[in-house]
Design a protein around this motif. Structure first.
Motif, PDB file in Angstrom:
ATOM      1  N   LEU A  28       0.844  -1.193   0.000  1.00 38.94           N
ATOM      2  CA  LEU A  28       0.000   0.000   0.000  1.00 38.94           C
ATOM      3  C   LEU A  28       0.882   1.247   0.000  1.00 38.94           C
ATOM      4  O   LEU A  28       1.902   1.304   0.679  1.00 38.94           O
ATOM      5  N   GLU A  29       0.491   2.224  -0.768  1.00 41.60           N
ATOM      6  CA  GLU A  29       1.277   3.461  -0.888  1.00 41.60           C
ATOM      7  C   GLU A  29       1.382   4.195   0.447  1.00 41.60           C
ATOM      8  O   GLU A  29       0.375   4.368   1.143  1.00 41.60           O
ATOM      9  N   ILE A  30       2.569   4.634   0.787  1.00 33.15           N
ATOM     10  CA  ILE A  30       2.772   5.310   2.071  1.00 33.15           C
ATOM     11  C   ILE A  30       1.964   6.598   2.161  1.00 33.15           C
ATOM     12  O   ILE A  30       1.423   6.924   3.222  1.00 33.15           O
ATOM     13  N   ASP A  31       1.835   7.342   1.059  1.00 32.40           N
ATOM     14  CA  ASP A  31       1.050   8.573   1.102  1.00 32.40           C
ATOM     15  C   ASP A  31      -0.406   8.274   1.442  1.00 32.40           C
ATOM     16  O   ASP A  31      -1.040   9.010   2.196  1.00 32.40           O
ATOM     17  N   ASP A  32      -0.944   7.181   0.881  1.00 35.62           N
ATOM     18  CA  ASP A  32      -2.310   6.774   1.207  1.00 35.62           C
ATOM     19  C   ASP A  32      -2.405   6.382   2.678  1.00 35.62           C
ATOM     20  O   ASP A  32      -3.345   6.767   3.375  1.00 35.62           O
ATOM     21  N   ARG A  33      -1.417   5.620   3.151  1.00 39.13           N
ATOM     22  CA  ARG A  33      -1.454   5.161   4.546  1.00 39.13           C
ATOM     23  C   ARG A  33      -1.445   6.332   5.524  1.00 39.13           C
ATOM     24  O   ARG A  33      -2.128   6.296   6.548  1.00 39.13           O
ATOM     25  N   LEU A  34      -0.679   7.372   5.229  1.00 43.88           N
ATOM     26  CA  LEU A  34      -0.636   8.542   6.107  1.00 43.88           C
ATOM     27  C   LEU A  34      -2.002   9.220   6.194  1.00 43.88           C
ATOM     28  O   LEU A  34      -2.447   9.616   7.278  1.00 43.88           O
ATOM     29  N   ILE A  35      -2.669   9.340   5.071  1.00 48.27           N
ATOM     30  CA  ILE A  35      -4.023   9.922   5.052  1.00 48.27           C
ATOM     31  C   ILE A  35      -4.984   9.016   5.808  1.00 48.27           C
ATOM     32  O   ILE A  35      -5.805   9.467   6.614  1.00 48.27           O
ATOM     33  N   ASP A  37      -4.286   6.860   8.176  1.00 46.77           N
ATOM     34  CA  ASP A  37      -4.006   6.874   9.616  1.00 46.77           C
ATOM     35  C   ASP A  37      -4.772   8.001  10.304  1.00 46.77           C
ATOM     36  O   ASP A  37      -5.307   7.817  11.407  1.00 46.77           O
ATOM     37  N   GLU A  38      -4.824   9.153   9.674  1.00 50.23           N
ATOM     38  CA  GLU A  38      -5.567  10.282  10.253  1.00 50.23           C
ATOM     39  C   GLU A  38      -7.064   9.985  10.297  1.00 50.23           C
ATOM     40  O   GLU A  38      -7.743  10.301  11.275  1.00 50.23           O
ATOM     41  N   ALA A  39      -7.591   9.363   9.237  1.00 46.26           N
ATOM     42  CA  ALA A  39      -9.015   9.011   9.209  1.00 46.26           C
ATOM     43  C   ALA A  39      -9.341   7.962  10.279  1.00 46.26           C
ATOM     44  O   ALA A  39     -10.370   8.053  10.963  1.00 46.26           O
ATOM     45  N   ILE A  40      -8.456   6.984  10.435  1.00 53.22           N
ATOM     46  CA  ILE A  40      -8.645   5.964  11.474  1.00 53.22           C
ATOM     47  C   ILE A  40      -8.648   6.629  12.845  1.00 53.22           C
ATOM     48  O   ILE A  40      -9.516   6.351  13.682  1.00 53.22           O
ATOM     49  N   ALA A  41      -7.689   7.516  13.083  1.00 59.71           N
ATOM     50  CA  ALA A  41      -7.621   8.202  14.376  1.00 59.71           C
ATOM     51  C   ALA A  41      -8.910   8.961  14.657  1.00 59.71           C
ATOM     52  O   ALA A  41      -9.450   8.893  15.772  1.00 59.71           O
ATOM     53  N   GLY A  42      -9.421   9.657  13.680  1.00 59.15           N
ATOM     54  CA  GLY A  42     -10.665  10.403  13.867  1.00 59.15           C
ATOM     55  C   GLY A  42     -11.823   9.497  14.247  1.00 59.15           C
ATOM     56  O   GLY A  42     -12.621   9.820  15.135  1.00 59.15           O
ATOM     57  N   ARG A  43     -11.921   8.352  13.584  1.00 60.83           N
ATOM     58  CA  ARG A  43     -13.005   7.405  13.887  1.00 60.83           C
ATOM     59  C   ARG A  43     -12.841   6.804  15.286  1.00 60.83           C
ATOM     60  O   ARG A  43     -13.801   6.681  16.033  1.00 60.83           O
ATOM     61  N   VAL A  44     -11.618   6.402  15.614  1.00 62.79           N
ATOM     62  CA  VAL A  44     -11.376   5.802  16.934  1.00 62.79           C
ATOM     63  C   VAL A  44     -11.704   6.806  18.036  1.00 62.79           C
ATOM     64  O   VAL A  44     -12.393   6.482  19.009  1.00 62.79           O
ATOM     65  N   LEU A  45     -11.219   8.025  17.894  1.00 62.60           N
ATOM     66  CA  LEU A  45     -11.399   9.028  18.946  1.00 62.60           C
ATOM     67  C   LEU A  45     -12.857   9.449  19.112  1.00 62.60           C
ATOM     68  O   LEU A  45     -13.230   9.976  20.158  1.00 62.60           O
ATOM     69  N   ALA A  46     -13.689   9.195  18.107  1.00 66.13           N
ATOM     70  CA  ALA A  46     -15.113   9.510  18.202  1.00 66.13           C
ATOM     71  C   ALA A  46     -15.910   8.416  18.919  1.00 66.13           C
ATOM     72  O   ALA A  46     -17.073   8.630  19.262  1.00 66.13           O
ATOM     73  N   LEU A  47     -15.295   7.263  19.173  1.00 65.86           N
ATOM     74  CA  LEU A  47     -16.011   6.170  19.833  1.00 65.86           C
ATOM     75  C   LEU A  47     -16.340   6.536  21.277  1.00 65.86           C
ATOM     76  O   LEU A  47     -15.496   7.090  21.990  1.00 65.86           O
ATOM     77  N   PRO A  48     -17.528   6.187  21.735  1.00 62.94           N
ATOM     78  CA  PRO A  48     -17.913   6.545  23.112  1.00 62.94           C
ATOM     79  C   PRO A  48     -17.097   5.829  24.185  1.00 62.94           C
ATOM     80  O   PRO A  48     -17.083   6.293  25.328  1.00 62.94           O
ATOM     81  N   VAL A  49     -16.389   4.753  23.841  1.00 62.63           N
ATOM     82  CA  VAL A  49     -15.599   4.037  24.855  1.00 62.63           C
ATOM     83  C   VAL A  49     -14.503   4.924  25.439  1.00 62.63           C
ATOM     84  O   VAL A  49     -14.007   4.642  26.527  1.00 62.63           O
ATOM     85  N   ALA A  67      -0.986   0.158  10.555  1.00 60.27           N
ATOM     86  CA  ALA A  67      -1.716   1.390  10.825  1.00 60.27           C
ATOM     87  C   ALA A  67      -1.090   2.030  12.063  1.00 60.27           C
ATOM     88  O   ALA A  67      -0.774   1.352  13.036  1.00 60.27           O
ATOM     89  N   ASP A  68      -0.902   3.329  12.018  1.00 61.90           N
ATOM     90  CA  ASP A  68      -0.150   4.045  13.050  1.00 61.90           C
ATOM     91  C   ASP A  68      -1.090   4.576  14.137  1.00 61.90           C
ATOM     92  O   ASP A  68      -1.876   5.490  13.894  1.00 61.90           O
ATOM     93  N   PRO A  69      -0.997   4.036  15.363  1.00 57.73           N
ATOM     94  CA  PRO A  69      -1.868   4.518  16.439  1.00 57.73           C
ATOM     95  C   PRO A  69      -1.346   5.757  17.162  1.00 57.73           C
ATOM     96  O   PRO A  69      -2.007   6.259  18.072  1.00 57.73           O
ATOM     97  N   ARG A  70      -0.178   6.272  16.795  1.00 53.11           N
ATOM     98  CA  ARG A  70       0.393   7.388  17.548  1.00 53.11           C
ATOM     99  C   ARG A  70      -0.494   8.634  17.563  1.00 53.11           C
ATOM    100  O   ARG A  70      -0.597   9.286  18.613  1.00 53.11           O
ATOM    101  N   PRO A  71      -1.190   8.991  16.460  1.00 49.85           N
ATOM    102  CA  PRO A  71      -2.099  10.143  16.574  1.00 49.85           C
ATOM    103  C   PRO A  71      -3.220   9.913  17.598  1.00 49.85           C
ATOM    104  O   PRO A  71      -3.643  10.839  18.284  1.00 49.85           O
ATOM    105  N   ILE A 162      -7.009  -1.806  14.683  1.00 48.61           N
ATOM    106  CA  ILE A 162      -7.029  -0.747  13.677  1.00 48.61           C
ATOM    107  C   ILE A 162      -6.278  -1.262  12.457  1.00 48.61           C
ATOM    108  O   ILE A 162      -5.263  -1.956  12.586  1.00 48.61           O
ATOM    109  N   ALA A 163      -6.825  -0.948  11.281  1.00 42.67           N
ATOM    110  CA  ALA A 163      -6.272  -1.491  10.047  1.00 42.67           C
ATOM    111  C   ALA A 163      -6.771  -0.675   8.871  1.00 42.67           C
ATOM    112  O   ALA A 163      -7.675   0.159   9.001  1.00 42.67           O
ATOM    113  N   TYR A 164      -6.187  -0.944   7.742  1.00 36.31           N
ATOM    114  CA  TYR A 164      -6.668  -0.345   6.504  1.00 36.31           C
ATOM    115  C   TYR A 164      -7.745  -1.257   5.920  1.00 36.31           C
ATOM    116  O   TYR A 164      -7.680  -2.478   6.061  1.00 36.31           O
TER     117      TYR A 164
END
Length: 194
Positions: A28-35, A37-49, A67-71, A162-164
């Motif tokens: 998978l293209e690194i530029d895609d993965r970086l984008i 990762d931010e979308a995954i972070a947004g979804r995770v952080l919106a979870l009520p847990v 997938a990068d969990p650091r954000p 978390i994954a692509y």
């Protein structure tokens, strides 16, 4: 009880799936993965847990093309959530306290872990890496079974992969010791499994 030949066949199938999944993820293209990762972070952080997270949240330090969990970790730290990262010691997984920008050290198998002087903690929420997943919540990891064993040992905790989206497969061959995740979050969606 599964016979030895069936168990060996399942192990071979999982190994082949793991190899293909890791190659696919690495491609998978690194530029895609970086984008993503931010979308995954947004979804995770919106979870009520995470609204009133009691106890520590564990993630992992990414390696290869995971997938990068650091954000996610940085945002949770800003919210005042206690964090920890896993480490393998004597073939067992444990978790040590960690916060963004604190030192990390080599931990074996290409991982980076908190300084051994940091105290051990028991997380209430685990964010785990994966090579492949299915919609039932089963995952293929790196094949050592550390997360499955730890999820069993910890008892009632929230587990999240978390994954692509490209890492999804039709069905992960599962065995009695495999633990199903409660959630899987990709750049496209949140899948409630448990």
């Amino acid at each position: 009880m599964m016979d030895v030949s069936a168990s060996d066949d399942l192990a071979r199938r999982k190994a082949a799936l793991r190899e293909a999944a890791l190659a696919h993820r690495d491609a998978l293209e690194i530029d895609d993965r970086l984008i993503w990762d931010e979308a995954i972070a947004g979804r995770v952080l919106a979870l009520p847990v995470f609204d009133d997270a009691q106890g520590s949240v564990s993630a992992y330090w990414p390696m290869r093309s995971e997938a990068d969990p650091r954000p996610i970790l940085e945002a949770l730290h800003e919210r005042g959530v206690r964090l920890c990262l896993p480490a393998i010691i004597d073939k067992r997984m444990l978790f040590r306290r960690w916060a963004p920008y604190e030192p990390i050290v080599p931990g074996g198998f290409g991982t980076l872990v908190p300084d051994p002087a940091q105290p051990q903690v028991a997380p209430a929420i685990l964010i785990v890496p994966l090579a492949a997943f299915d919609r039932r919540g089963y995952r293929i990891g790196y094949g050592k079974g550390h997360f499955d064993a730890k999820l069993t040992e910890l008892g009632p905790v929230i587990s999240m992969g978390i994954a692509y989206a490209a890492q999804e497969i039709a069905a992960v061959p599962d065995e009695p010791h495999d633990r199903r995740l409660d959630w899987i979050v990709t750049e496209r969606e949140i899948i409630r499994c448990g």
